[in-house]
Design a protein around this motif. Structure first.
Motif, PDB file in Angstrom:
ATOM      1  N   ARG A   1     -16.938  -1.919  -9.145  1.00  0.00           N
ATOM      2  CA  ARG A   1     -15.661  -2.471  -9.603  1.00  0.00           C
ATOM      3  C   ARG A   1     -14.584  -1.397  -9.706  1.00  0.00           C
ATOM      4  N   TRP A   2     -14.964  -0.162 -10.040  1.00  0.00           N
ATOM      5  CA  TRP A   2     -13.964   0.910 -10.035  1.00  0.00           C
ATOM      6  C   TRP A   2     -13.496   1.189  -8.609  1.00  0.00           C
ATOM      7  N   PHE A   3     -14.409   1.085  -7.656  1.00  0.00           N
ATOM      8  CA  PHE A   3     -14.013   1.222  -6.245  1.00  0.00           C
ATOM      9  C   PHE A   3     -13.023   0.132  -5.873  1.00  0.00           C
ATOM     10  N   ALA A   4     -13.252  -1.092  -6.393  1.00  0.00           N
ATOM     11  CA  ALA A   4     -12.335  -2.195  -6.118  1.00  0.00           C
ATOM     12  C   ALA A   4     -10.949  -1.906  -6.668  1.00  0.00           C
ATOM     13  N   VAL A   5     -10.877  -1.290  -7.850  1.00  0.00           N
ATOM     14  CA  VAL A   5      -9.578  -0.930  -8.434  1.00  0.00           C
ATOM     15  C   VAL A   5      -8.839   0.041  -7.523  1.00  0.00           C
ATOM     16  N   VAL A   6      -9.542   1.090  -7.086  1.00  0.00           N
ATOM     17  CA  VAL A   6      -8.921   2.068  -6.182  1.00  0.00           C
ATOM     18  C   VAL A   6      -8.465   1.386  -4.891  1.00  0.00           C
ATOM     19  N   LEU A   7      -9.335   0.523  -4.354  1.00  0.00           N
ATOM     20  CA  LEU A   7      -9.017  -0.205  -3.132  1.00  0.00           C
ATOM     21  C   LEU A   7      -7.753  -1.045  -3.308  1.00  0.00           C
ATOM     22  N   GLY A   8      -7.668  -1.725  -4.457  1.00  0.00           N
ATOM     23  CA  GLY A   8      -6.514  -2.580  -4.721  1.00  0.00           C
ATOM     24  C   GLY A   8      -5.216  -1.806  -4.819  1.00  0.00           C
ATOM     25  N   PHE A   9      -5.254  -0.664  -5.491  1.00  0.00           N
ATOM     26  CA  PHE A   9      -4.025   0.114  -5.636  1.00  0.00           C
ATOM     27  C   PHE A   9      -3.621   0.792  -4.331  1.00  0.00           C
ATOM     28  N   VAL A  10      -4.598   1.152  -3.512  1.00  0.00           N
ATOM     29  CA  VAL A  10      -4.268   1.641  -2.166  1.00  0.00           C
ATOM     30  C   VAL A  10      -3.565   0.539  -1.382  1.00  0.00           C
ATOM     31  N   GLY A  11      -4.084  -0.690  -1.514  1.00  0.00           N
ATOM     32  CA  GLY A  11      -3.440  -1.827  -0.861  1.00  0.00           C
ATOM     33  C   GLY A  11      -2.024  -2.045  -1.353  1.00  0.00           C
ATOM     34  N   ALA A  12      -1.800  -1.890  -2.667  1.00  0.00           N
ATOM     35  CA  ALA A  12      -0.459  -2.068  -3.227  1.00  0.00           C
ATOM     36  C   ALA A  12       0.515  -1.043  -2.650  1.00  0.00           C
ATOM     37  N   VAL A  13       0.060   0.198  -2.515  1.00  0.00           N
ATOM     38  CA  VAL A  13       0.918   1.240  -1.935  1.00  0.00           C
ATOM     39  C   VAL A  13       1.231   0.911  -0.480  1.00  0.00           C
ATOM     40  N   MET A  14       0.255   0.385   0.244  1.00  0.00           N
ATOM     41  CA  MET A  14       0.479   0.015   1.648  1.00  0.00           C
ATOM     42  C   MET A  14       1.492  -1.115   1.766  1.00  0.00           C
ATOM     43  N   VAL A  15       1.480  -2.050   0.802  1.00  0.00           N
ATOM     44  CA  VAL A  15       2.434  -3.154   0.823  1.00  0.00           C
ATOM     45  C   VAL A  15       3.833  -2.673   0.464  1.00  0.00           C
ATOM     46  N   ILE A  16       3.916  -1.831  -0.590  1.00  0.00           N
ATOM     47  CA  ILE A  16       5.221  -1.358  -1.069  1.00  0.00           C
ATOM     48  C   ILE A  16       5.822  -0.347  -0.110  1.00  0.00           C
ATOM     49  N   ARG A  17       4.965   0.485   0.478  1.00  0.00           N
ATOM     50  CA  ARG A  17       5.393   1.534   1.418  1.00  0.00           C
ATOM     51  C   ARG A  17       6.520   2.394   0.843  1.00  0.00           C
ATOM     52  N   PRO A  18       6.274   3.075  -0.314  1.00  0.00           N
ATOM     53  CA  PRO A  18       7.340   3.892  -0.905  1.00  0.00           C
ATOM     54  C   PRO A  18       7.697   5.083  -0.025  1.00  0.00           C
ATOM     55  N   ASP A  19       8.976   5.384   0.038  1.00  0.00           N
ATOM     56  CA  ASP A  19       9.460   6.522   0.820  1.00  0.00           C
ATOM     57  C   ASP A  19       9.594   7.717  -0.124  1.00  0.00           C
ATOM     58  N   PRO A  20       8.754   8.757   0.011  1.00  0.00           N
ATOM     59  CA  PRO A  20       8.822   9.895  -0.914  1.00  0.00           C
ATOM     60  C   PRO A  20      10.190  10.557  -0.960  1.00  0.00           C
ATOM     61  N   SER A  21      10.920  10.486   0.127  1.00  0.00           N
ATOM     62  CA  SER A  21      12.231  11.139   0.174  1.00  0.00           C
ATOM     63  C   SER A  21      13.328  10.304  -0.485  1.00  0.00           C
ATOM     64  N   ALA A  22      13.048   9.037  -0.726  1.00  0.00           N
ATOM     65  CA  ALA A  22      14.059   8.157  -1.347  1.00  0.00           C
ATOM     66  C   ALA A  22      13.352   7.062  -2.146  1.00  0.00           C
ATOM     67  N   LEU A  23      12.681   7.472  -3.212  1.00  0.00           N
ATOM     68  CA  LEU A  23      11.926   6.510  -4.016  1.00  0.00           C
ATOM     69  C   LEU A  23      12.861   5.535  -4.720  1.00  0.00           C
ATOM     70  N   ASP A  24      12.575   4.261  -4.586  1.00  0.00           N
ATOM     71  CA  ASP A  24      13.361   3.212  -5.227  1.00  0.00           C
ATOM     72  C   ASP A  24      12.471   2.529  -6.265  1.00  0.00           C
ATOM     73  N   PRO A  25      12.769   2.710  -7.559  1.00  0.00           N
ATOM     74  CA  PRO A  25      11.926   2.114  -8.601  1.00  0.00           C
ATOM     75  C   PRO A  25      11.795   0.599  -8.466  1.00  0.00           C
ATOM     76  N   VAL A  26      12.795  -0.048  -7.866  1.00  0.00           N
ATOM     77  CA  VAL A  26      12.745  -1.503  -7.705  1.00  0.00           C
ATOM     78  C   VAL A  26      11.514  -1.924  -6.902  1.00  0.00           C
ATOM     79  N   ALA A  27      11.090  -1.076  -5.969  1.00  0.00           N
ATOM     80  CA  ALA A  27       9.941  -1.408  -5.119  1.00  0.00           C
ATOM     81  C   ALA A  27       8.662  -1.578  -5.935  1.00  0.00           C
ATOM     82  N   PHE A  28       8.605  -0.952  -7.109  1.00  0.00           N
ATOM     83  CA  PHE A  28       7.398  -1.010  -7.930  1.00  0.00           C
ATOM     84  C   PHE A  28       7.452  -2.120  -8.978  1.00  0.00           C
ATOM     85  N   LEU A  29       8.557  -2.848  -9.043  1.00  0.00           N
ATOM     86  CA  LEU A  29       8.675  -3.906 -10.045  1.00  0.00           C
ATOM     87  C   LEU A  29       7.602  -4.989  -9.919  1.00  0.00           C
TER      88      LEU A  29
END
Length: 298
Positions: A124-152
């Motif tokens: 289940r901890w692996f599932a948590v890591v998997l899920g948050f990796v998926g969330a980052v892939m969906v949000i696709r944050p740009d390190p050079s121009a982070l927009d907090p709205v993307a994480f809402l």
């Protein structure tokens, strides 16, 4: 499962409920350009509450809770999650927003372990890591121009998770209609505060949806509010009935169909598409949620 449980019937009810919500939630862009988030919650919640009061008078359940403060606290988190959810739908692809909301099971597991003393094994901890990796892939944050709205949307998932835990920990024995009525009641209160505090009028457009107060109403706008209220009532009623008919751990898996239905309607109605990386991220989020839902042992 008991003899009274019908897995196929429960699954069909959940799928029908999610299809209804996936369609009705896509109506929000019809109003986001000229209305406001707060006016939307005020009017839609008022319509839903009126229907719930009638249902209560007809014997469907109680409106007043056994533990008002507990139900109010639970509703605060759930309503906060939906405020963010509908605010984001106006400016972001609905599939991305729902994917963020569906990180809730990950947060439920984390909170349960950190604050409730429960245990979780490596799977289940692996599932948590998997899920948050998926969330980052969906949000696709740009390190050079982070927009907090993307994480809402993920913040909405966190609030929804706290509300889900509060439902079990604080509101045991409360009627389903009670919890629903107080949830919409608090959304209506938030709507009232928003239309009073925020300026009326102002620049139109979806970006201003959460920043405006009361806006002029017309027949078409009111029609969309009614459609949104009916969609919420029908969808939630089908989901509640599904949970009454089937095992919760089995039924919960079918809630993820909302991602499919909402994304499909967004493509049909608004020509919204999700990039391949985002789709892969959604698959990871759904997979993580299913693992957590079905694996009850540590």
């Amino acid at each position: 499962m008991t003899a009274n449980v019908s897995p196929k019937h429960a699954a069909a009810l959940i799928l029908a409920g999610m299809m209804t919500l996936g369609l009705s939630d896509n109506f929000v862009p019809f109003i986001s350009g000229e209305s406001s988030l707060w006016q939307f919650h005020l009017i839609r919640s008022g319509l839903v509450l009126s229907a719930l009061v009638v249902a209560s008078r007809m014997g469907a359940g109680a409106i007043w809770p056994q533990k008002p403060l507990a139900v109010l606290g639970r509703s605060l988190f759930q309503a906060g999650a939906l405020l963010i959810y509908f605010g984001c739908i106006a400016i972001m692809p609905i599939g991305v927003v729902i994917a963020g909301l569906f990180t809730a099971p990950l947060f439920v597991l984390i909170i349960s372990v950190l604050f409730q003393g429960k245990s979780a094994g490596p799977i289940r901890w692996f599932a948590v890591v998997l899920g948050f990796v998926g969330a980052v892939m969906v949000i696709r944050p740009d390190p050079s121009a982070l927009d907090p709205v993307a994480f809402l949307p993920v913040c909405a998932g966190l609030l929804y998770a706290i509300g889900a835990i509060a439902t079990r920990a604080w509101c045991e024995g409360e009627d389903t209609l009670t919890l629903t009525a107080w949830f919409f009641g608090l959304l209506m209160v938030f709507g009232i505060v928003g239309v009073v505090v925020l300026p009326s009028g102002g620049a139109l457009g979806a970006d201003g949806f959460p920043l405006r107060g009361w806006m002029p109403l017309n027949g078409a706008m009111l029609g969309w509010y009614v459609a949104l209220a009916i969609g919420a009532l029908v969808g939630i009623a089908l989901i509640f009935r599904g949970y009454q008919t089937g095992e919760a751990s089995f039924v919960a898996v079918f809630e993820y169909s909302l991602l499919i239905f909402a994304s499909f309607w967004a493509w049909v109605m608004w020509d919204q598409t999700v990039p391949a990386l985002g789709l892969a991220g959604m698959v990871l989020i759904v997979g993580a949620g299913i693992i957590i839902a079905l694996r009850s042992d540590p």
